[in-house]
Design a protein around this motif. Structure first.
Motif: not given
Length: 331
Positions: A71-73, A76, A116
């Protein structure tokens, strides 16, 4: 895993981050690299640091493949720009051209729409700082990076960049220096400036390229396959610590680690995390079990007596001169 804010920003990073400076794409095969990344994820690490120059851009590509399906979210992802990535005169530095081309290459290799944190890997005396910071501002405004950082910049350079970032309304939030019990050059100037401005340190080589693990013994050849024997894995950087004086002194830390119930490597990582300006300590690995061992340093609190005892042991071999910051010398 514990998490800390990156400086005074709202971004939280894992106390221990995973870096692939000298492993992915060079020192170890891809299957082993992927296993190490997956071990980091299993141990709760969410922060992953790389750079376009590592292994001639291959390290970013390996990390991109290793993180696919995550999950990219929940991650970081940090990368850097400065060192040469090609043969041309514009394939290096912090010019607008190189920054714009490099961020696109990094995103392609990492298989992500944004990073990020995008970091200036060193200071560039050949490019006006205004040009560099304006290019970074455009990278941020285009959504390709969320925050900006630097690596191995001196205090005065950080101050100047911070002021330009403030004027451009972008967030300069971090510095990535070398920092360990043996290498404390940031403490005199860089850390006070960073605390004042709200930058956090993401430190590399907290185990002093492996020397603080205690595996290198005075008067004996380095273990086969170790970093000190591999030119591709930073043998030139570890060389400065490979003296009998340093190695003999490091052995004196073993009873202190045992007293704390830690391995030597865990003690070294926990030590850098005692500095409140340190947001994260980067570890690397060639085997998944190394990741699991290093992560045990997260959340460890070393008492004042132990910290004093460590200082007394390493004082004769500790480098503190702020001029030794690894930023290139002014031409």
């Amino acid at each position: 895993m514990d998490f800390r804010h990156l400086g005074r920003s709202g971004l939280r990073v894992s106390e221990i981050s995973y870096g692939n400076w000298i492993t992915h794409g060079s020192q170890i095969e891809e299957d082993a690299a992927l296993a190490c990344v997956h071990a980091a994820l299993e141990q709760g690490i969410t922060t992953f640091d790389t750079a376009d120059v590592y292994a001639g851009t291959r390290a970013e590509a390996v990390l991109g493949r290793a993180l696919q399906g995550q999950r990219r979210e929940g991650l970081e992802i940090l990368t850097k720009v400065y060192w040469p990535t090609g043969p041309g005169p514009n394939d290096r530095g912090l010019s607008r051209k190189h920054i714009m081309e490099s961020i696109n290459g990094s995103l392609r290799r990492l298989q992500t729409d944004y990073v990020d944190l995008y970091q200036a890997h060193r200071y560039d005396y050949t490019t006006p700082l205004e040009e560099t910071m304006e290019a970074f501002a455009d990278v941020v405004r285009s959504g390709k990076a969320l925050y900006i950082g630097v690596s191995e910049w001196r205090a005065d350079q950080i101050r100047e960049a911070y002021e330009l970032a403030r004027q451009l309304k972008i967030h300069l939030v971090s510095n990535q220096p070398q920092y360990s019990m043996l290498w404390r050059v940031i403490e005199a100037e860089v850390v006070p400036a960073s605390e004042e401005l709200g930058l956090g340190q993401i430190v590399f080589s907290p185990i002093a390229q492996g020397v603080l693990s205690g595996k290198y013994l005075p008067g004996q050849p380095p273990p086969a396959g170790s970093r000190a024997t591999d030119e591709k894995s930073g043998a030139n950087m570890i060389a400065r610590f490979m003296t009998d004086e340093v190695l003999t002194t490091v052995q004196q830390l073993k009873p202190l680690a045992a007293q704390a119930g830690l391995s030597m490597a865990q003690l070294a990582i926990a030590w850098v995390l005692q500095n409140p300006n340190v947001s994260s300590a980067i570890v690397g690995a060639t085997r998944p079990e190394q990741v699991a061992d290093n992560v045990k340093a997260a959340g460890v609190k070393l008492d004042a007596d132990l910290l004093k005892a460590i200082d007394e042991v390493v004082a004769p071999i500790t480098e503190r001169d702020p001029a030794k910051t690894q930023s290139p010398a002014r031409p």
